[in-house]
Write an enzyme that holds these catalytic residues in place. Structure first.
Site, mmCIF file in Angstrom:
data_model
loop_
_atom_site.group_PDB
_atom_site.id
_atom_site.type_symbol
_atom_site.label_atom_id
_atom_site.label_comp_id
_atom_site.label_asym_id
_atom_site.label_seq_id
_atom_site.Cartn_x
_atom_site.Cartn_y
_atom_site.Cartn_z
ATOM 1 N N SER A 157 -3.688 -11.195 0.243
ATOM 2 C CA SER A 157 -2.609 -10.544 1.633
ATOM 3 C C SER A 157 -1.513 -11.186 1.069
ATOM 4 O O SER A 157 -0.957 -11.741 0.306
ATOM 5 C CB SER A 157 -2.887 -9.463 3.505
ATOM 6 O OG SER A 157 -2.113 -8.321 3.139
ATOM 7 N N ASP A 252 -5.177 0.960 -0.227
ATOM 8 C CA ASP A 252 -3.981 0.237 0.631
ATOM 9 C C ASP A 252 -2.719 0.480 0.254
ATOM 10 O O ASP A 252 -2.919 0.329 -0.569
ATOM 11 C CB ASP A 252 -5.407 -1.332 -0.228
ATOM 12 C CG ASP A 252 -4.148 -2.728 0.836
ATOM 13 O OD1 ASP A 252 -3.411 -2.402 0.728
ATOM 14 O OD2 ASP A 252 -4.848 -3.380 -0.025
ATOM 15 N N HIS A 282 -7.258 -1.500 3.193
ATOM 16 C CA HIS A 282 -6.373 -3.385 3.007
ATOM 17 C C HIS A 282 -7.678 -4.134 3.830
ATOM 18 O O HIS A 282 -7.431 -4.143 5.572
ATOM 19 C CB HIS A 282 -5.491 -3.752 3.563
ATOM 20 C CG HIS A 282 -5.109 -4.600 3.646
ATOM 21 N ND1 HIS A 282 -3.964 -5.061 2.286
ATOM 22 C CD2 HIS A 282 -4.789 -5.851 4.125
ATOM 23 C CE1 HIS A 282 -3.177 -6.569 2.329
ATOM 24 N NE2 HIS A 282 -4.158 -6.713 3.507
#
Length: 311
Positions: A157, A252, A282
């Site tokens: 991320s 995501d 995610h």
């Protein structure tokens, strides 16, 4: 495909206990950190760990945690890892279990970096911390039983963003020779309106479009968001970067920009493999205790890292 049943069960549980990013626009950074207090979870044993402080940019202290998969004196590859959390939350402890699993899957040394968080330290503080840590690892590899010639970076991320940025910084600054970058559902573009997945997956799947906009506001001024060291996909030239493995998740908001970054690397002549994990959301990568797809993703990532660094 539909949301994976195991992934859905985990996501539903997080919604029930309040561990989600829904409605964070009204929260302060400290309130969000309190929402995501760490729960005690079983973690894998590794051969050894060591917490230490190294010199960060401008004389700041920069905590790191070094993980060893073996007690052997034979130098082995090393991966510098940057945790996710929107540049605002998370740290070494939040990703300790995930890093331990990757240490054991690869048999390598990992160095996890506790970079400064926003909004207290805004762009480019996190990126400069991560670059400084990578420089330190390259310079001190022999002292930690690692081989500087087999150096990788990795992150998930926001950490995937930082790994991509560190690779760009190293190329542009003549810095450490990075041999591989593992980008796990990376944020590559601080423009949430540029990618269909930000809208298509923008609600109902743990991470939201609203929360990404909030994270961008915490980390970087609008004027800085086109800087390639904030949005690596904005770089005019991606040639000369290390080979990459990009992991994405079907549900995501960041899916499209991660996959587009992989395509741009390939177009620039950089070897890159992109793996989309269908049915996943995610954050799934570290949830191996509950989601079989996370195990598959870690195995895929570990195989890519080993192929790049073990030679």
């Amino acid at each position: 495909m539909a949301l994976d049943p195991a992934a859905k069960a985990v996501m539903d549980m997080m919604e029930e206990n309040g561990s989600s990013f829904a409605g964070i626009a009204s929260l302060t950074a400290e309130e969000l950190r309190n929402r995501f207090q760490l729960a005690e979870m079983p973690v894998e044993d590794v051969a050894r760990t060591d917490d230490c402080i190294i010199a960060g940019p401008d004389g700041t202290d920069l905590p790191i945690r070094i993980y060893w998969a073996t007690t052997s004196d034979e130098p082995c590859p090393v991966v510098v890892f940057f945790h996710g959390g929107g540049w605002v939350i998370g740290g070494i402890d939040s990703h300790d279990g995930q890093v331990r699993e990757m240490v054991n899957r690869t048999g390598m040394v990992f160095v996890s970096v506790d970079y400064r968080l926003a909004p207290e330290a805004r762009f480019p503080a996190a990126a400069e911390d991560c670059y400084a840590a990578t420089e330190w690892v390259a310079a001190n590899a022999a002292d930690i039983g690692a081989d500087a010639a087999r150096l990788g970076v990795a992150g998930d991320s926001a950490g995937g963003n930082l790994a991509a940025v560190v690779a760009l910084m190293a190329r542009d600054r003549g810095g450490p020779a990075i041999a591989h970058q593992l980008l796990i559902y990376p944020c590559c573009d601080m423009d949430s309106n540029a990618w269909p997945s930000q809208t298509d997956n923008g609600t109902g799947y743990f991470l939201t479009k609203e929360s990404m906009d909030w994270f961008y506001d915490q980390y970087a001024d609008v004027a800085d968001r086109d800087n390639p060291f904030a949005s690596p996909i904005k770089a005019d030239d991606l040639s000369g970067l290390p080979p990459a493995c990009v992991i994405t998740a079907e549900y995501d908001p960041l899916r499209d920009e991660g996959e587009a970054y992989g395509r741009r690397l390939e177009e620039a002549g950089v070897a890159c493999e992109v793996h989309r994990f269908d049915g996943m959301f995610h954050g799934f990568f570290g949830m191996t205790l509950a989601i079989p797809g996370a195990v598959a993703a870690q195995e895929t990532a570990a195989a890519a890292v080993k192929a790049a660094l073990s030679g």
